[in-house]
Motif scaffolding. Structure first.
Motif, PDB file in Angstrom:
ATOM      1  N   ASP A 136       0.823  -1.168   0.116  1.00 30.99           N
ATOM      2  CA  ASP A 136      -0.101   0.050   0.054  1.00 30.99           C
ATOM      3  C   ASP A 136       0.854   1.410   0.004  1.00 30.99           C
ATOM      4  OD1 ASP A 136       0.958   0.343   2.517  1.00 30.99           O
ATOM      5  OD2 ASP A 136      -0.943   0.544   3.644  1.00 30.99           O
ATOM      6  N   SER A 138       1.863   3.045   2.292  1.00 34.37           N
ATOM      7  CA  SER A 138       2.701   3.199   3.193  1.00 34.37           C
ATOM      8  C   SER A 138       3.889   2.088   3.481  1.00 34.37           C
ATOM      9  CB  SER A 138       1.877   2.959   4.784  1.00 34.37           C
ATOM     10  OG  SER A 138       0.989   4.127   4.649  1.00 34.37           O
ATOM     11  N   GLU A 295      -4.900   2.623   0.735  1.00 35.17           N
ATOM     12  CA  GLU A 295      -4.354   2.624   2.268  1.00 35.17           C
ATOM     13  C   GLU A 295      -4.888   1.455   2.816  1.00 35.17           C
ATOM     14  OE1 GLU A 295      -2.756   4.745   3.906  1.00 35.17           O
ATOM     15  OE2 GLU A 295      -2.531   6.205   2.369  1.00 35.17           O
ATOM     16  N   LEU A 330      -7.615   4.957  -2.921  1.00 34.69           N
ATOM     17  CA  LEU A 330      -7.499   4.710  -1.533  1.00 34.69           C
ATOM     18  C   LEU A 330      -8.018   3.361  -1.249  1.00 34.69           C
ATOM     19  CD1 LEU A 330      -7.907   8.023   0.495  1.00 34.69           C
ATOM     20  CD2 LEU A 330      -5.911   7.010  -0.846  1.00 34.69           C
ATOM     21  N   GLU A 630      -7.706   9.311   7.655  1.00 39.12           N
ATOM     22  CA  GLU A 630      -6.819  10.057   7.109  1.00 39.12           C
ATOM     23  C   GLU A 630      -6.615  11.471   7.920  1.00 39.12           C
ATOM     24  OE1 GLU A 630      -5.315  10.068   3.683  1.00 39.12           O
ATOM     25  OE2 GLU A 630      -5.597   8.008   4.686  1.00 39.12           O
TER      26      GLU A 630
END
Length: 648
Positions: A136, A138, A295, A330, A630
């Motif tokens: 993802d 991150s 995400e 996302l 978020e």
């Protein structure tokens, strides 16, 4: 010369004369010796012919009334020295040719022949390389490769006194069939028999520590998908050979797979390879990681909320998309889904990514495009009042609103807030077929989204020249065309982005072996409507979730929300006829400063099928979680007071 009895002289050298005195005439079966020139005898007489070994004897000359055969001509013999010289020269030439060939083979062409001999004995095989991860935004893994082992036996190297123990240990440790293991251990003269694949390194290490002969392992890799990511339909899976088959694993295979190394392997009798004789020829190049815009937490929550609602309403399918106004996705959830580790247990329909593969009529969510075109062309204003009856007859069809009402005076704001089909038809007639079609195209209908996902259905948007009597009014409020969920989410992202459409994106970039990040190319951007038109549409969509709108259930405490319900007849993909309904809600928040867009679609829900009842609660659930995830601050302003009804 002497005289014969008849008075004629007789030459003693003629046939019938005897060279010896006192002897009678020579026997008739002997031929006279031929003479040389001037009465000299030739150097050598021709021997008489040999008598055949079988058959009747030859007739004697002069017997039985026969005639004497003519004398044989002498055979001239060549000079034997000349023949010997010629033979010697020929043998010398042949020996020179042989010697030259040997020099060529052993000296000049020796490297080529050595290489050819080596090629017959050595083969080049691929060394598995590390497949890149799919993560993802991150860096949390949605798909990753872990090191594994391929365990094999060399039957020739297995000691007799260890054979039974080796079979027992392999069977027990790797949960194998004992008879099959025994067959491979006894496969001499073969030198390489695979016993188990995708073995964890620690399991092989425990086996290796036993020190049994004839067993070894090769390094390999297996694909692992973390539990409950909710992204199986999007990510896809790999096959037994490690290459991607579906989803992002398939379309990004060239980036993820890397380049395998090369290994020289000695081939034994029967063409089997001997791993102990391997030599590294080329280092493997690991694949690149693919970093997505997803995400993970939002993806997981969206998939859970969607599945729960779809199962509650016994829906045939469902999808949910969370997107930023700039097109970054996302979350992309789908129902039903599957377990990537056991993908063969599921049908192709279960594995399809419905967010792009399922096309449907957009229903009332499409009304925003009709109104956007009319506003942008200056044909109307948000405050303009329209006289809107419950139904209207156009050609052979009567169009109605969802609920009965007396003729109303609705502003353009009110037409959208009340989701009036008849009022939208009036606006569509103002805009006309060609211009409506142009705006539908600008918003992304009738063409791929740009996500490049497998199985995408770009929907149907006919050319306006082919529209017939009732298609303009039908298309105005979302019937007679089809879209996928990602296309419709992009429409509302365009409005939230101030009228600029940015092609949806999923892949943020790639990460190389050195950890360096390489961003993807910027997606195409196009202004569809002016910022002023986008702002007017945002206020109108916010009224939909207000007190007099159709979707109060989409409200989120402390946040202003703009959105639109949609309920359409569902086309059965098997029969092509209308069967059931499609329920939708799509919107964005905060309305005064949009950060997130959420699209929810439920296919053929039972009992509750209106968008405000079936889909809006899922929108609220997913949007609320995403705003918190978020860290989007609450809205600090009050929604505007929008006039929905005209006087009279």
């Amino acid at each position: 010369m002497s005289s014969s009895r008849d008075g004629r002289s007789r030459d003693p050298r003629r046939p019938g004369s005897s060279p010896r005195s006192g002897r009678g005439p020579a026997p008739r079966d002997r031929q006279a010796r031929p003479r040389g020139s001037e009465g000299r005898r030739p150097a050598r007489e021709t021997p008489p012919p040999r008598r055949p070994r079988s058959g009747p004897p030859p007739r004697r000359p002069g017997g039985g009334g026969g005639t004497n055969p003519p004398p044989r001509r002498p055979v001239r013999r060549g000079n034997p020295r000349r023949r010997l010289n010629t033979a010697g020269i020929l043998m010398g030439v042949i020996l020179l040719v042989f010697a030259g060939r040997l020099v060529q083979i052993q000296a000049i062409d020796a490297p080529e022949y050595a290489a050819a001999a080596e090629d017959m004995r050595l083969k080049s095989i691929d060394i598995p390389t590390t497949r890149g991860d799919i993560t993802d935004s991150s860096g949390d893994a949605l798909a990753l490769s872990v090191e594994a082992r391929t365990v094999f036996v060399d039957p020739v190297a297995v000691r007799d006194d260890e054979r039974d123990r080796l079979v027992d240990e392999l069977t027990r440790r790797f949960d194998l069939d004992r008879s099959e293991v025994a067959r491979k251990v006894d496969a001499e003269p073969r030198r390489y028999e695979v016993v188990a694949e995708k073995v964890a390194p620690e399991d092989w290490k425990a086996m290796e520590e036993l020190g049994l002969s004839g067993v070894g392992a090769l390094t390999d890799y297996k694909r692992v998908y973390p539990d409950e990511t909710g992204a199986a339909d999007l990510v896809g899976f790999t096959g037994a050979d490690g290459h991607g088959l579906e989803g992002l694993e398939g379309i990004m295979d060239g980036t993820l797979a890397g380049e395998p190394g090369k290994q020289q392997v000695e081939m034994g009798a029967g063409g089997v390879r001997i791993p102990m004789a391997e030599g590294l020829a080329q280092e493997p190049v690991p694949g690149k990681d693919v970093r997505l815009t997803l995400e993970r937490d939002i993806q997981w929550h969206a998939s859970q909320a969607l599945a729960e609602r779809a199962e509650e309403l016994d829906a045939a399918g469902a999808s949910a998309i969370v997107m930023r106004p700039n097109g970054e996705v996302l979350a992309m959830a789908d129902y039903p889904s599957y377990d990537q580790s056991d993908y063969s247990d599921y049908s192709a329909d279960d594995r399809a990514n419905g967010a792009v593969a399922d096309a449907f009529e957009p229903g009332s969510t499409n009304k925003v495009i009709t109104l956007a075109g009319a506003l942008e062309e200056g044909l109307t204003t948000p405050e303009r009042v329209y006289k809107v009856p419950y139904s209207v007859q156009i050609h052979d069809r009567r169009f109605k609103d969802d609920h009965f009402h007396k003729t109303q005076n609705l502003t353009l704001n009110g037409i959208l807030a009340q989701s009036s089909n008849v009022g939208t038809i009036k606006v569509g007639q103002q805009l006309g077929a060609q211009r409506l079609h142009d705006y539908l195209r600008k918003f992304g209908f009738g063409e791929p989204t740009g996500l490049d996902l497998p199985g995408e259905n770009a929907g149907i948007l006919a050319d306006p020249d082919d529209w017939w009597g009732t298609q303009l009014p039908s298309i105005s409020f979302g019937q007679g065309l089809s879209v996928n969920a990602a296309q419709m989410a992009s429409v509302y992202a365009t409005i939230a982005n101030g009228g600029v459409r940015v092609e949806p994106t999923l892949v943020s970039g790639t990460v190389g072996e050195d950890g360096g990040f390489e961003a993807s190319d910027e997606p195409p951007r196009e202004r569809v409507v002016s910022a002023e038109t986008a702002e007017e549409l945002t206020r109108m969509l916010e009224a939909v979730t207000g007190e007099h709108g159709t979707a109060e259930s989409a409200q989120i405490p402390n946040y202003r929300v703009a959105g639109k319900t949609g309920t359409a007849n569902r086309v059965n993909p098997e029969t092509g006829d209308y069967d059931g309904h499609t329920s939708m809600f799509v919107g964005f928040a905060p309305a005064d400063d949009p950060e997130l867009v959420v699209q929810v679609v439920l296919h053929d829900p039972k009992d509750e099928y209106y968008g405000s009842e079936a889909a809006a609660p899922v929108f609220t659930d997913i949007m609320s979680f995403a705003l918190k995830s978020e860290k989007v601050p609450p809205t600090g302003t009050e929604p505007p007071n929008i006039r929905l009804f005209g006087d009279g």
